[in-house]
Design an enzyme around this catalytic site. Structure first.
Site: not given
Ligand code: CO
Ligand code: CO
Ligand code: CO
Length: 346
Positions: A14, A17, A46-47, A87, A137, A223
């Site tokens: 992460c 990002k 929101d997630d 999430d 892919t 999260d």
């Molecule tokens: Co999240």
């Molecule tokens: Co996420």
């Protein structure tokens, strides 16, 4: 040949990002569809998005993918899948189905690495009760992997960023430090025990934490991933129109995270996250510099940050500990909005 995926990336997991500032710029141009059945959209950061199918069923939709956060392909697959599914858990949903999303440099990695990543993803998804029923892919460097996930939820039982209430206690279910430790690992500064613990935590599903939230009818949670503890806390505070007061001394850290930060091992993502949140941040004057940066450390597959009613907090903690989330602890409280959304103190 021993494959080391970490050699292919500068920042994985992460931490890769885009900055929250850039994301906000981009999202300004994104039209929001209007439909009464859209129960949660990107408006509240929101997630996941939530769409009502009928009075008893809504779908939770989310996707996450990123470059390697560890060396081993199988472990990378496990971590990426746990992170993608998280999430759905953060919103109180039951993850059900998923699609693989894979970018893979066919000329630069043996096909076995590809197979191992997918196997790791499959095994973690199976542990969560998620069936992967397809995917897509493309040839790309460095490799990236993740899932698009669909979950079920009752339309009246959605847990969101907007559910924090003044007087609530804030509970965090996993210690912080995956960004710092994996950056330290890359530089050869982190010790083996801390790396192993960071990987164990990143692989750990937020399933049991979500079950406890549902049992106690928790309304507000997220999260903790790429924007860090304080960054995701900020999204929650904004959506709920409250302030979150976080005591950084109470935030559990993975192994030697503090020492690594003190030695200067603070990944770029932390600075980007802090830069975005700075205008919303009130920190006590004597707040330790390292703790301030740790508050913004980008977590990969981090824990749940829950806003729970004060009188249920002890019982919830008890259940979390019993469920194996032994680091779960109260890290602060929700207070009335007072000009700044996030208050950090020692
Ligand atoms: Co999240
Ligand atoms: Co996420
Ligand atoms: Co396709």
């Amino acid at each position: 040949m021993k494959i080391d995926l970490l050699q292919m990336v500068e920042s994985g997991g992460c931490s890769a990002k885009i900055s929250p500032k850039q994301l906000e710029e981009i999202l300004k141009y994104l039209p929001l569809p209007k439909d009464p059945n859209i129960l949660v959209d990107i408006d509240t950061h929101d997630d996941a998005g939530v769409y009502r199918v009928n009075a008893d069923l809504a779908l939770v939709l989310t996707t996450d993918f990123f470059p390697p956060v560890c060396s081993d392909p199988y472990e990378f697959g496990q971590i990426a899948a746990a992170n993608s599914i998280s999430d759905v858990y953060a919103m109180g949903g039951d993850p059900v189905l998923a699609l693989n999303i894979m970018m893979f440099p066919a000329a630069k990695l043996p096909i076995e690495a590809y197979a191992e990543i997918l196997k790791g993803g499959f095994d973690k998804a199976s542990e969560a009760g998620v069936r992967i029923i397809g995917g897509h892919t493309i040839d790309d460097y460095p490799p990236k992997y993740g899932l698009a996930v669909i979950g079920y939820i009752h339309p009246e039982k959605i847990i969101t960023n907007a559910g924090a209430r003044q007087g609530d206690s804030l509970i965090l279910t996993k210690p912080i430090g995956t960004g710092i430790i994996m950056a330290g690992h890359r530089l050869g500064l982190a010790n083996e025990a801390d790396i192993t613990e960071a990987k164990r935590l990143m692989k750990l599903l937020n399933k049991s934490g979500a079950e406890v939230m549902k049992k106690y009818n928790v309304k507000g949670a997220t999260d903790v991933t790429g924007f860090g503890l304080a960054g995701h806390g900020l999204k929650m505070a904004m959506a709920s129109r409250v302030s979150l007061k976080i005591n950084m001394k109470k935030v559990p850290l993975i192994g030697g995270s503090y020492k690594l930060a003190d030695d200067g091992c603070i990944p770029g993502a932390s600075f980007r996250n802090l830069d975005y949140a700075d205008e919303h941040l009130l920190a006590v004057e004597e707040l330790d510099y390292n703790l301030r940066m740790i508050a913004f450390d980008a977590q990969t597959s981090g824990g749940l940050l829950m806003s729970v009613s004060h009188d249920k907090a002890e019982a919830i903690l008890n259940d979390l500990h019993k469920a194996g989330l032994t680091s779960s602890v109260i890290i602060g409280e929700v207070i009335e909005f007072q000009g700044k959304y996030i208050h950090l103190e020692n």
